[in-house]
Motif scaffolding. Sequence first.
Motif, mmCIF file in Angstrom:
data_model
loop_
_atom_site.group_PDB
_atom_site.id
_atom_site.type_symbol
_atom_site.label_atom_id
_atom_site.label_comp_id
_atom_site.label_asym_id
_atom_site.label_seq_id
_atom_site.Cartn_x
_atom_site.Cartn_y
_atom_site.Cartn_z
ATOM 1 N N ASP A 12 13.080 -4.842 -1.182
ATOM 2 C CA ASP A 12 13.751 -3.605 -0.756
ATOM 3 C C ASP A 12 14.857 -3.317 -1.758
ATOM 4 N N ASN A 13 14.986 -2.057 -2.171
ATOM 5 C CA ASN A 13 16.042 -1.713 -3.124
ATOM 6 C C ASN A 13 17.419 -1.653 -2.466
ATOM 7 N N SER A 55 7.892 -5.548 2.607
ATOM 8 C CA SER A 55 8.341 -4.591 1.588
ATOM 9 C C SER A 55 8.636 -3.221 2.178
ATOM 10 N N ASP A 56 9.675 -2.601 1.646
ATOM 11 C CA ASP A 56 9.968 -1.217 2.028
ATOM 12 C C ASP A 56 8.905 -0.316 1.420
ATOM 13 N N LEU A 57 8.562 0.731 2.147
ATOM 14 C CA LEU A 57 7.554 1.669 1.649
ATOM 15 C C LEU A 57 8.129 2.551 0.544
ATOM 16 N N SER A 58 9.359 3.034 0.758
ATOM 17 C CA SER A 58 9.967 3.980 -0.180
ATOM 18 C C SER A 58 10.925 3.270 -1.128
ATOM 19 N N VAL A 61 10.447 3.838 -8.795
ATOM 20 C CA VAL A 61 9.553 3.293 -9.821
ATOM 21 C C VAL A 61 8.215 2.835 -9.214
ATOM 22 N N MET A 62 8.197 1.670 -8.540
ATOM 23 C CA MET A 62 6.980 1.194 -7.868
ATOM 24 C C MET A 62 7.247 1.154 -6.374
ATOM 25 N N ASP A 63 6.613 2.046 -5.607
ATOM 26 C CA ASP A 63 6.870 2.055 -4.166
ATOM 27 C C ASP A 63 6.044 0.978 -3.464
ATOM 28 N N GLY A 64 6.231 0.862 -2.152
ATOM 29 C CA GLY A 64 5.566 -0.185 -1.385
ATOM 30 C C GLY A 64 4.059 -0.110 -1.433
ATOM 31 N N MET A 65 3.505 1.121 -1.468
ATOM 32 C CA MET A 65 2.045 1.286 -1.494
ATOM 33 C C MET A 65 1.460 0.777 -2.815
ATOM 34 N N GLU A 66 2.131 1.100 -3.923
ATOM 35 C CA GLU A 66 1.666 0.614 -5.232
ATOM 36 C C GLU A 66 1.740 -0.914 -5.293
ATOM 37 N N THR A 84 8.810 0.870 7.328
ATOM 38 C CA THR A 84 8.724 2.340 7.264
ATOM 39 C C THR A 84 9.939 2.973 7.939
ATOM 40 N N GLY A 85 10.243 4.206 7.514
ATOM 41 C CA GLY A 85 11.327 4.981 8.128
ATOM 42 C C GLY A 85 10.753 6.129 8.931
ATOM 43 N N HIS A 86 11.639 7.025 9.362
ATOM 44 C CA HIS A 86 11.182 8.189 10.131
ATOM 45 C C HIS A 86 10.294 9.076 9.276
#
Length: 451
Positions: A12-13, A55-58, A61-66, A84-86
């Motif tokens: 998480d950033n 891992s956070d999704l958002s 550079v490289m998001d959680g999905m990548e 995930t967030g709202h």
Amino acid sequence: MQNPTNNILIVDNETSIRQSITKVLERSGYSVFQAESGRSARKIITEHPISVIISDLSMPVMDGMELLKSIKNQYPLIEFIMITGHGTIERAVEAIKSGAYDFISKPFKRADIIRIVEKALVKFNLATENRYLKQQLAEIETEKHNFIGNSQHAVEIKALIQRIANTPSNILVSGESGTGKEVIARLIHTNSNRNDKPFVAVNCGAISDNLIESELFGHLKGSFTGAIRDKDGLFISAKDGTLFLDEISTIPINLQVKLLRALEEHEVMPVGATKTYPVAARIIAATNQNLQKEVAEGRFREDLFFRLNVIEVNIPPLRQRAEDIQLLVTYFINRINKSLNKNVQGFSANALHLLHSHSWPGNVRELENVVERAMIFCDDELIHSKHLPPMFSTQENNGPTSLKEAVAHFEMKHINSILSMTQGDKKEAAKMLDLGVSSLYRKISELGIEK
């Protein structure tokens, strides 16, 4: 160094999120690593064994999905939990379709994190165990690990295996090179209640003195030159399965103390570590040396010998169970026919006689190599003496010369073979030989057959 089933990586950033989740997991006894980006997460995975990633999704550079797709492509067994967030539920569902185990929505509760992590670890452990099981089933299906023979020696060894397989006791398998010590170790494992757990084999004599401690007990990153990442030792890799230590006599005397402690305390200390880690593997050691002589001459610790030698399985050399040669030959022919795409049916009487007359210093391994070589040079259904290695032509010239000697030699081999089939039952053997029981006993005495 951490137990690989307890290693969690938080990505998480936001520092506060990482530290909050880390605190929750560490209080529950887990070992936690932190990464502020996908790139640093990938670096940590190459240096430490990780079981679960949160891992956070958002992330920039490289998001959680990548990161998820990258990890699943290279490390498919690692379980992935998405934060995930709202307004990101749809992407969380997409993540699960892409291989994520589950997702946690912000704001999350401590109990939710613990519950999902526990379930993810159960799945990780099951997947790891299933991989080992599939490997071992494949080996069993290829009949790679059978102890072939109907001789009295072979029958006694198989009975001993059945008796000791389910005990937790340490076992020492002794015998000359090529007699099948690893085959026995694998049979003990596959007949035990650990047969769905790992079987880890190591030849101690094939590892240099300066590396064997790291191989057995593991090491921490940076503990010596070349230690670029944490490494689990074989004691930990074997988990609660079986660890087979072949050529145990070659272990350096200074390392024998540490091995003794591992056996007595069921814990190991990796190179560079300051604390110990529990181990649960059953130990089977093997040697082609006389360990009691090694002890007497100061090359092997007496206390370690006693700790290993709770139960000894001694495998006799092939020359002492020559009646098993024909069965072994048949087994090898059937197996090698498939790999060579041949249809060899057996050995001629003369070629088989030469096999029985050989002393087999290399034991079953040597016999297998001789059979394979003969099959390569044979274009017929029967292997003849001309197909055997050159050393057998010398034996052929040195065989029984008179008819009386040849007949006696044949009678001895044939009676031994029948006695093996009846497991020593003289009455049944006499029936098969069409002899009276008293006549059989007389033949046994005249020919010097072991009773």
